[in-house]
Each structure stands twice: as structure tokens, then as C-alpha cells.
Write a protein that holds these residues in place. Structure first.
Motif, PDB file in Angstrom:
ATOM      1  N   THR A  27       0.834  -1.205   0.000  1.00 33.00           N
ATOM      2  CA  THR A  27       0.000   0.000   0.000  1.00 33.00           C
ATOM      3  C   THR A  27       0.863   1.247   0.000  1.00 33.00           C
ATOM      4  O   THR A  27       1.831   1.343   0.757  1.00 33.00           O
ATOM      5  N   LEU A  28       0.514   2.212  -0.842  1.00 31.07           N
ATOM      6  CA  LEU A  28       1.179   3.518  -0.879  1.00 31.07           C
ATOM      7  C   LEU A  28       0.230   4.546  -0.276  1.00 31.07           C
ATOM      8  O   LEU A  28      -0.906   4.688  -0.723  1.00 31.07           O
ATOM      9  N   PHE A  29       0.693   5.260   0.758  1.00 25.31           N
ATOM     10  CA  PHE A  29      -0.133   6.287   1.396  1.00 25.31           C
ATOM     11  C   PHE A  29       0.345   7.665   0.962  1.00 25.31           C
ATOM     12  O   PHE A  29       1.516   8.005   1.118  1.00 25.31           O
ATOM     13  N   LEU A  30      -0.564   8.457   0.417  1.00 24.71           N
ATOM     14  CA  LEU A  30      -0.266   9.814  -0.037  1.00 24.71           C
ATOM     15  C   LEU A  30      -1.014  10.795   0.861  1.00 24.71           C
ATOM     16  O   LEU A  30      -2.246  10.884   0.800  1.00 24.71           O
ATOM     17  N   ASP A  31      -0.289  11.527   1.698  1.00 25.69           N
ATOM     18  CA  ASP A  31      -0.908  12.459   2.636  1.00 25.69           C
ATOM     19  C   ASP A  31      -0.983  13.856   2.021  1.00 25.69           C
ATOM     20  O   ASP A  31      -0.114  14.248   1.235  1.00 25.69           O
ATOM     21  N   GLU A  32      -2.035  14.604   2.387  1.00 28.79           N
ATOM     22  CA  GLU A  32      -2.248  15.971   1.896  1.00 28.79           C
ATOM     23  C   GLU A  32      -2.082  16.025   0.377  1.00 28.79           C
ATOM     24  O   GLU A  32      -1.347  16.845  -0.168  1.00 28.79           O
ATOM     25  N   ILE A  33      -2.791  15.156  -0.293  1.00 32.25           N
ATOM     26  CA  ILE A  33      -2.627  15.015  -1.742  1.00 32.25           C
ATOM     27  C   ILE A  33      -3.080  16.257  -2.497  1.00 32.25           C
ATOM     28  O   ILE A  33      -2.688  16.485  -3.644  1.00 32.25           O
ATOM     29  N   ALA A  71      -5.021  10.917   1.431  1.00 36.39           N
ATOM     30  CA  ALA A  71      -5.714  11.741   2.424  1.00 36.39           C
ATOM     31  C   ALA A  71      -5.631  13.197   2.000  1.00 36.39           C
ATOM     32  O   ALA A  71      -4.633  13.640   1.430  1.00 36.39           O
ATOM     33  N   ALA A  72      -6.688  13.945   2.278  1.00 36.63           N
ATOM     34  CA  ALA A  72      -6.730  15.367   1.932  1.00 36.63           C
ATOM     35  C   ALA A  72      -7.387  16.143   3.066  1.00 36.63           C
ATOM     36  O   ALA A  72      -8.242  15.611   3.781  1.00 36.63           O
ATOM     37  N   LYS A  73      -6.984  17.399   3.220  1.00 36.13           N
ATOM     38  CA  LYS A  73      -7.562  18.251   4.261  1.00 36.13           C
ATOM     39  C   LYS A  73      -8.779  19.017   3.757  1.00 36.13           C
ATOM     40  O   LYS A  73      -9.438  19.698   4.538  1.00 36.13           O
ATOM     41  N   VAL A  74      -9.046  18.924   2.458  1.00 36.21           N
ATOM     42  CA  VAL A  74     -10.212  19.595   1.875  1.00 36.21           C
ATOM     43  C   VAL A  74     -11.054  18.559   1.152  1.00 36.21           C
ATOM     44  O   VAL A  74     -10.606  17.440   0.892  1.00 36.21           O
ATOM     45  N   ASP A  75     -12.278  18.932   0.825  1.00 35.06           N
ATOM     46  CA  ASP A  75     -13.174  18.045   0.088  1.00 35.06           C
ATOM     47  C   ASP A  75     -12.869  18.174  -1.400  1.00 35.06           C
ATOM     48  O   ASP A  75     -13.305  19.117  -2.057  1.00 35.06           O
ATOM     49  N   LEU A  76     -12.117  17.220  -1.932  1.00 40.78           N
ATOM     50  CA  LEU A  76     -11.735  17.288  -3.343  1.00 40.78           C
ATOM     51  C   LEU A  76     -12.919  17.048  -4.274  1.00 40.78           C
ATOM     52  O   LEU A  76     -12.823  17.308  -5.477  1.00 40.78           O
ATOM     53  N   GLY A  77     -14.023  16.559  -3.736  1.00 44.29           N
ATOM     54  CA  GLY A  77     -15.214  16.387  -4.548  1.00 44.29           C
ATOM     55  C   GLY A  77     -15.943  17.696  -4.801  1.00 44.29           C
ATOM     56  O   GLY A  77     -16.809  17.771  -5.678  1.00 44.29           O
ATOM     57  N   ASP A  78     -15.574  18.731  -4.046  1.00 44.99           N
ATOM     58  CA  ASP A  78     -16.176  20.056  -4.210  1.00 44.99           C
ATOM     59  C   ASP A  78     -15.271  20.889  -5.118  1.00 44.99           C
ATOM     60  O   ASP A  78     -14.144  21.210  -4.742  1.00 44.99           O
ATOM     61  N   PRO A  79     -15.725  21.244  -6.312  1.00 50.28           N
ATOM     62  CA  PRO A  79     -14.879  22.019  -7.238  1.00 50.28           C
ATOM     63  C   PRO A  79     -14.353  23.315  -6.634  1.00 50.28           C
ATOM     64  O   PRO A  79     -13.266  23.777  -6.988  1.00 50.28           O
ATOM     65  N   ARG A  80     -15.093  23.893  -5.680  1.00 50.51           N
ATOM     66  CA  ARG A  80     -14.652  25.143  -5.061  1.00 50.51           C
ATOM     67  C   ARG A  80     -13.447  24.924  -4.155  1.00 50.51           C
ATOM     68  O   ARG A  80     -12.651  25.833  -3.936  1.00 50.51           O
ATOM     69  N   GLN A  81     -13.308  23.724  -3.606  1.00 51.72           N
ATOM     70  CA  GLN A  81     -12.185  23.423  -2.723  1.00 51.72           C
ATOM     71  C   GLN A  81     -11.059  22.686  -3.439  1.00 51.72           C
ATOM     72  O   GLN A  81      -9.945  22.609  -2.932  1.00 51.72           O
ATOM     73  N   THR A  97     -14.487   6.277  -0.188  1.00 50.36           N
ATOM     74  CA  THR A  97     -14.209   7.513   0.547  1.00 50.36           C
ATOM     75  C   THR A  97     -14.591   7.350   2.012  1.00 50.36           C
ATOM     76  O   THR A  97     -15.695   6.883   2.326  1.00 50.36           O
ATOM     77  N   ILE A  98     -13.680   7.708   2.888  1.00 46.95           N
ATOM     78  CA  ILE A  98     -13.950   7.724   4.326  1.00 46.95           C
ATOM     79  C   ILE A  98     -13.821   9.165   4.790  1.00 46.95           C
ATOM     80  O   ILE A  98     -12.746   9.760   4.707  1.00 46.95           O
ATOM     81  N   SER A  99     -14.905   9.736   5.258  1.00 42.91           N
ATOM     82  CA  SER A  99     -14.904  11.123   5.712  1.00 42.91           C
ATOM     83  C   SER A  99     -14.729  11.160   7.231  1.00 42.91           C
ATOM     84  O   SER A  99     -15.506  10.538   7.967  1.00 42.91           O
ATOM     85  N   ILE A 100     -13.690  11.854   7.693  1.00 45.46           N
ATOM     86  CA  ILE A 100     -13.428  11.980   9.130  1.00 45.46           C
ATOM     87  C   ILE A 100     -13.753  13.410   9.545  1.00 45.46           C
ATOM     88  O   ILE A 100     -13.052  14.343   9.145  1.00 45.46           O
ATOM     89  N   PRO A 101     -14.807  13.615  10.315  1.00 44.26           N
ATOM     90  CA  PRO A 101     -15.192  14.975  10.712  1.00 44.26           C
ATOM     91  C   PRO A 101     -14.108  15.620  11.577  1.00 44.26           C
ATOM     92  O   PRO A 101     -13.382  14.931  12.298  1.00 44.26           O
TER      93      PRO A 101
END
Length: 236
Positions: A27-33, A71-81, A97-101
Motif C-alpha cells: 500500500t502507498l499512502f499519499l498524505d495531503e494530496i 488523504a486530503a484536508k479539503v473536500d476534493l469532490g467540491d470544485p470550489r475546494q 471515501t472515508i470522511s473523518i469529521p
């Protein structure tokens, strides 16, 4: 990430296997992609689609078989973010997708996490776990924790070390010395505590730590060995 061959650029004296090829079979983990440069995104998309990687300095395509977790700190599914993050790469990665509040949305977890981090810090710094005053409990409940778990972990470390005075939070009272300990033993423990606190404040940086302590480098390393302090444990 992609590796390179010897002589691929100035200073590349030997071949280096990249993280992608190294992770093949695992497994390759990419943080703050979301902060990945666009040029790297193009290469990463090619790796995911072709299951091949081409190191810098060669035209050889090497097969890879790996699972990618990002992993990302923003919602990449939202074009604005999403910003400059490529839409095609997002959909290529977005299988599950696993969303962590954020902590501000799960306040019931804050105290549990704080005590976990505080106990871990107490063991790491070889300090007793102080009693938690009402001011700290109030801070845990009312603070929004914009830095999330990382901010909470650092807060717990500072609390254990008696350094936390932010937001009106009083530092815990220092542990009382053992009445059976003689003065030389007390001085040794006090010196070790000062070294640990200074290392923690400087995130394990040797140069800044010895400057703050005002001692020679050799003396510093001698004291680390005598007190059993591992400098790398303080690096962040």
C-alpha cells in the motif's frame, strides 16, 4: 516518489528506487494530496491507469502492483475546494471515501483523545501524569481545535511538561520530589527534565537545543546518554 537512475541529474550518484516502486505488492499512502504539484499529478495518473512507473533518467517502464490510499484536508469532490487538483485524478482515486469529521464536530472524542495523548506523552517524557484542572477541562470543551488531532496531541504534550499556558489554561503543578531522594539524585532528575523540555520545545533540533541550554555539543550528547534520552523521539 518515482525514483531515478544514477546520473539522472547533478548529484544523482546512484540509482534510487522511488516510493511507488518500493510499495509495489503493498500500500502507498499519499498524505495531503491536494498539495501535489500538477506535473506530479499527471505522472501519478499515468501510474494508476497503466500500473507502470518510469523513473527519472530512463525510458524503462516498470510494472507496479499496489493499493493507493490518499488523504486530503479539503473536500476534493467540491470544485470550489479542489483548486488546481486534477478532476480526472480525483475520480481515479475516489473508489472508497472515508470522511473523518473535524474535532469541533465530535467534541465527545476530545477528552478521550486528550487523555490518550497525555498518557503517551507522560511515558515518553518519563513524567507523572498531572491531575487535570477544571481550566483544562473547560478548554477541551470550548476550543474549536482548528489543527485537529495534531493540535490536540501537542497540547497534551505541553500540558504534561507543564508548558501549557495558552488560552488561560494554567500549567499543572510539578510533581513533588520523592522524600527519599538525595540532592544529587534530585539534581540529576531536574537536569533530565530540562533537557527533555528543551528538546520538545525545539522539536528535537540539536543546534537550537544546545544553544538554548548553553552547553557544548559533546556535553549535550554525554548527558543524553547518561539520562537515557533518545533525541529522535522529539523530532516532528
Amino acid at each position: 516518489l518515482f525514483g531515478h537512475e544514477a546520473g539522472a541529474f547533478t548529484g544523482a550518484q546512484k540509482k534510487r528506487i522511488g516510493r511507488i516502486e518500493h510499495a509495489s505488492g503493498g500500500t502507498l499512502f499519499l498524505d495531503e494530496i491536494e498539495s501535489m504539484p500538477v506535473s506530479t499529478q499527471v505522472q501519478m495518473l499515468r501510474v494508476l491507469e497503466m500500473r507502470e512507473v518510469t523513473p527519472l533518467g530512463t525510458n524503462e517502464m516498470r510494472p507496479v502492483d499496489l493499493r493507493v490510499v490518499a488523504a486530503a484536508k479539503v473536500d476534493l469532490g467540491d470544485p470550489r475546494q479542489r483548486g488546481a487538483f486534477r478532476e480526472d485524478l480525483y475520480y481515479r482515486l475516489n473508489v472508497v471515501t472515508i470522511s473523518i469529521p473535524p474535532l469541533r464536530e465530535r467534541r465527545d472524542d476530545v477528552a478521550l483523545l486528550f487523555f490518550y495523548f497525555a498518557e503517551r506523552a507522560a511515558a515518553r517524557f518519563r513524567r507523572p501524569l498531572p491531575a487535570v484542572p477544571a481550566a483544562v477541562h473547560r478548554h477541551l470543551r470550548e476550543h474549536d481545535w482548528p489543527g485537529n488531532v495534531r493540535e490536540l496531541a501537542h497540547f497534551a504534550e505541553r500540558f504534561v511538561l507543564g508548558l501549557e499556558e495558552d488560552a488561560g489554561v494554567a500549567s499543572p503543578a510539578p510533581a513533588q520530589p520523592d522524600a527519599a531522594m538525595k540532592l544529587p539524585e534530585l539534581l540529576e532528575r531536574y537536569e533530565a527534565d530540562i533537557i527533555r523540555e528543551t528538546l520538545n520545545r525545539n522539536e528535537g533540533d540539536v543546534r537550537r537545543t544546545i544553544e538554548a541550554l548553553g552547553i557544548p555539543r559533546k556535553t549535550f550528547y554525554d548527558k543524553l546518554q547518561r539520562h537515557g534520552i533518545v533525541r529522535s523521539e522529539f523530532s516532528r
